[in-house]
Design a protein around this motif. Sequence first.
Motif, PDB file in Angstrom:
ATOM      1  N   ASN A  34       0.829  -1.207   0.000  1.00 46.85           N
ATOM      2  CA  ASN A  34       0.000   0.000   0.000  1.00 46.85           C
ATOM      3  C   ASN A  34       0.863   1.258   0.000  1.00 46.85           C
ATOM      4  N   ASN A  68       1.336   3.859  -3.208  1.00 47.33           N
ATOM      5  CA  ASN A  68       1.034   5.284  -3.089  1.00 47.33           C
ATOM      6  C   ASN A  68       2.222   6.129  -3.526  1.00 47.33           C
ATOM      7  N   GLU A 124       2.510   6.096  -7.208  1.00 48.93           N
ATOM      8  CA  GLU A 124       1.436   6.886  -7.794  1.00 48.93           C
ATOM      9  C   GLU A 124       1.646   8.390  -7.600  1.00 48.93           C
ATOM     10  N   LYS A 183      -7.442  10.264  -5.776  1.00 54.58           N
ATOM     11  CA  LYS A 183      -7.179   9.659  -7.075  1.00 54.58           C
ATOM     12  C   LYS A 183      -8.486   9.286  -7.754  1.00 54.58           C
ATOM     13  N   GLY A 228      -6.319   2.242   1.433  1.00 53.10           N
ATOM     14  CA  GLY A 228      -4.945   1.735   1.635  1.00 53.10           C
ATOM     15  C   GLY A 228      -4.354   2.128   2.979  1.00 53.10           C
TER      16      GLY A 228
HETATM   17 MG    MG Z   1      -3.282   3.651  -2.052  1.00 47.17          MG
END
Ligand code: MG
Length: 627
Positions: free
Chosen positions: A528, A532, A535, A582, A589
């Motif tokens: 997780n 992140n 991302e 997002k 998460g």
């Molecule tokens: Mg996440």
Amino acid sequence: MGERNGKRKMNSPVEAIKSEKRMLLLKYLEENHSRYETLFSCNEDGIFVLDIEGHVVQSNPAFQQLTGYSHAETDKLRLQFLFPIDHINKVFHHFSNAVVGRFSNFDTKIITNIGQILDLNITFIPISEDDQIVGVRAVGKDITELKRKKEEIRKIEEMQRVLTDNILDVIVSTNLQGEIVYVSPSCEYILGFEQNEIIKENLLSFVHPEDVEKAYQSRKMVLDSQESGQECYRIRKKSGEYLWVESLCKPIIAHDTLHVLEIVSVIRDVTERKKGEEEAKRREETYRDLVEYSPDAVIIAKDSEILFINDTGARLFGAEDKKDILNKSIGEIIHPDFHEIAREREIMVMEGNITEFIEYKLLRLDGTPFVAEVKGIPTFYQNTPARHIIIRDVTERKKTHELLLNSEKLNVAGQLAAGIAHEVRNPLTAIKGFLQLMESEGEGNKSYFDIIESEMDRIELILSELLVLAKPHELKFGPIDLISLLENVKTLIDTQAVINGIRIETKYNYQNFTINSDKNQLKQVFINILKNAVEAMPQGGFISIEVKQYGCNMVKIFFKDTGFGMSPEILKRVGEPFFTTKEDGTGLGIMISKQIIENHGGTINIWSDEQGTMIEVILPIASERLH
Ligand code: MG
Ligand code: ADP
């Protein structure tokens, strides 16, 4: 006894000769009396006349003064009464020489009438009359004072010799041209040169090229000012190595012309001291770095003066420029209500005690008060005792506490959601199956199917995430090697990272941390967090994973990314269920990760700004490993 008596008898003709000689002596003295009277009675030296048997027959006032005997008493004196036992042999040896006509001069000691011992130089002069020796004139010089002075000079000389020979300093004397005219023997030990190797050489020719100017100027100062000077420079040894020395120069000034004659320099090897100074400097720099980058605010203070503040501290007090706070006194950054307690604790620290964290009301530069915990530790700063003050902003901690309370509430909500997810999953699977069936039979609009399918996928994703929470009672805890787990997760993420132009670096200080954990859950957390991070860096970047022991039974795992970070508003809300920024995010998460880590007895902390995000996961190390 008998033998002695016998001897006496045998010697009686000798006795006769002796008394005859005594008569001659007395006659001689009488005849010469007027001739020598003044010389005799006014002489500073003690003069006494002995017959050949060693009886004193005459003495002058100086002798009486020296020995303390009166005129009458000296007439009864015999040679052996005048000298200490251990000198008698020597005295008689010289006396018997005199009796056979030889002059003699020797140093001895004499005893006065009150037993005092004096040093005396004695000359025995034979007295002859009618071609035979009839007596001995003795001239005694009191050399007690002379001897004392001689001894003193000898001691001083010896001391000087010891000093110049043995001290670890090199003493060099140079003339006005800088040529060495004297160097102490210690130069061989310290510089490796024999004395005669460097005599006449110019002292500056031994100085390190970089220090020559400095040494020259210092010498010039001594010459110009006629006062002593001191300088540190490097000097070359015979081996070619350089020594750091401290040179103390003193001008020798002619007392008549008042011109400098020579310069005497005491040169001391300070290499060790220099090394020590450098070491202290290095240590101070390390200390400074440690303080500078400490996440806590740190002030170093001496009395009421602020000597140093780190970046965190400057930020905490709202100082744009550190100078603004360095100009303040400690009193100005503490609320007046707390001056007294602060003063008391300052004394404790200066006495060498550590004071524990207590809450103070402090003042920012703009005057606004804030509450912080303060702790004092005695330290040294630039070689003087000082106080290392740690300041912890409690506002932050209070906020975290609120967040914790919040997450407690979320926890319940999360669990509820997880329960629902479980219930929803089964019917969803059935619906999905029928949908696929309908699609394959070609009934209905194709684009509707696509939408329904992607929405179903999304529901499934959410459910699967939620279900991680729903499983706590099925967890299987066991010893997990943290590092290999992290490596494992890293491999999972790597492909995606590479595609996005992201480099992942790992720093493991210690390779063996065993965590008592459910492997899959922990894996989930790291995935997780790393997802992140990936991302948050659509343009590529850098992720670092660092593992460090924390205390004796905890481990800290830091995940840092160089992504776009979070605004304070987002940061505040992160971890709320379904909070996402997002488009296709679930917003679960972090919430789930927090939950899992808490189930493991650990914590997660997040820092973020536009430079990137840092997530700290703290976990207990498995206790089996500790024993
Ligand atoms: Mg996440
Ligand atoms: P999701 O990733 O599905 O959005 P998360 O709970 O994992 O849900 O994250 C919640 C939000 O926290 C994200 O939408 C994002 O705004 C923020 N966030 C989490 N990690 C980072 C990060 N490393 N960098 C920037 N923002 C992050």
